[in-house]
Structures are given as structure tokens and as C-alpha cells.
Design an enzyme around this catalytic site. Structure first.
Site, short mmCIF file in Angstrom:
data_model
loop_
_atom_site.label_atom_id
_atom_site.label_comp_id
_atom_site.label_asym_id
_atom_site.label_seq_id
_atom_site.Cartn_x
_atom_site.Cartn_y
_atom_site.Cartn_z
N CYS A 169 -13.56 17.89 10.58
CA CYS A 169 -14.34 16.65 10.64
C CYS A 169 -14.86 16.50 12.07
O CYS A 169 -14.71 17.41 12.87
CB CYS A 169 -13.52 15.44 10.18
SG CYS A 169 -12.17 14.94 11.28
N ARG A 180 -9.92 12.21 9.22
CA ARG A 180 -10.05 12.86 7.92
C ARG A 180 -9.49 14.27 7.86
O ARG A 180 -8.75 14.61 6.93
CB ARG A 180 -11.52 12.85 7.48
CG ARG A 180 -12.05 11.45 7.21
CD ARG A 180 -13.51 11.45 6.86
NE ARG A 180 -14.31 11.86 8.01
CZ ARG A 180 -15.61 12.09 7.96
NH1 ARG A 180 -16.27 11.97 6.82
NH2 ARG A 180 -16.27 12.43 9.04
N ASP A 219 -15.44 7.86 5.68
CA ASP A 219 -15.07 7.95 7.09
C ASP A 219 -14.44 6.63 7.54
O ASP A 219 -15.14 5.64 7.75
CB ASP A 219 -16.29 8.26 7.94
CG ASP A 219 -15.92 8.60 9.38
OD1 ASP A 219 -14.78 8.28 9.79
OD2 ASP A 219 -16.75 9.18 10.08
#
Length: 154
Positions: free
Chosen positions: A8, A14, A123
Site C-alpha cells: 500500500c 492496509r 483506505d
């Protein structure tokens, strides 16, 4: 051995969540010795920083510790090291390709592309919604693991 790198932007939300969820999934199936699982960032912004506290708490809520994990940056050499390089969204994908230049072995994919309903992993850096992100990551990791195991010779 199957080698997976989750990627990420900063490697503090994440991708580390995906790393530790996948580690748990393979451990639950007794396959931990058959997998190498890691995570990395496409940027340098968070290098050396630990997993973001709300992400760390979300993993802890689900019985996972990410103690000792700090953000690292993906390198071009990772392409040769890993079998699967898994981004969380289209911007990650673009930045992964910027780093590796090309994907002749089709190793790069997005995590939720392995599910029945492909979309970006939410996100939480912007939304603050770590529940949705965790659910996306879990669904994606389960689908990715099923995909990998389905491709193995029986």
C-alpha cells in the site's frame, strides 16, 4: 514456498493488516511453513514507523499482534523475490508498476480482484473506518489464499 508481498502507500495500515491476516489464515490451515508473507510501501513517507495505532488495535481485536513491524519500501528486486505482489487500490498498482517497470510474469494484482466483487480496499487513513478496511482485507486474503491453493498440484 509461496511468497506474497502486500503493498500500500505507506505500509502502516492496509498492507500490514493484509500481511498479518494472511499469516493467520495460513497458520490456521497448518501451512505457515509453505508461505513467506510480508508487506511494503510504495512511498518513503512512513519508513521505519510502526503500524498505525488504529490498525494495530483492529488487528489486536481479532487476536493478531503486529508487534515489531515497521514500514519498509518496496524495491525493484522484490519482483524476483515474490510470487505475488498484491496492491490495495489502483494508485498502489500504478506505483508498484513504476517501481518494477514491467510485470512479465503477471505477479501484480489487487487484493480484491480475487473476490466476486472486485473493488479497492477501503483506505482508513482518510475514512477512519478500520472495520470496513479489516473486512475488505479479510475477504481479499481468504479469496487470494483459495486462489493460490486451487492452483497447486494435487
Amino acid at each position: 514456498m509461496t511468497k506474497i508481498l502486500f503493498v500500500c502507500h505507506g505500509n502502516i495500515c492496509r498492507s500490514p493488516m493484509a500481511e498479518f491476516v494472511m499469516k493467520r489464515l495460513v497458520r490456521e490451515q497448518g501451512l505457515e511453513k509453505e508461505f513467506l508473507i510480508a508487506s511494503a510501501a510504495t512511498s518513503r513517507e512512513e519508513l521505519g514507523n510502526p503500524v498505525y495505532p488504529p490498525a494495530r488495535r483492529k488487528l489486536w481485536e481479532h487476536g493478531m499482534s503486529c508487534s515489531g513491524k515497521t514500514a519498509v519500501q518496496m524495491t525493484k528486486a522484490d519482483y524476483a523475490k515474490y510470487d505475488h505482489i498484491i496492491g490495495m487500490d489502483s494508485i498502489n498498482y500504478r506505483n508498484i508498476m513504476r517501481i518494477i517497470k514491467s510485470d512479465p510474469d503477471n505477479k501484480v494484482a489487487l487484493l480484491l480482484d480475487f473476490t466476486e466483487h472486485p473493488h479497492s480496499v477501503a483506505d482508513p487513513w482518510y475514512s477512519g473506518d478500520f472495520d470496513t478496511t479489516y473486512n475488505d482485507v479479510l475477504t481479499g486474503c481468504q479469496a487470494l489464499l483459495a486462489h493460490i491453493l486451487s492452483e497447486r498440484p494435487r
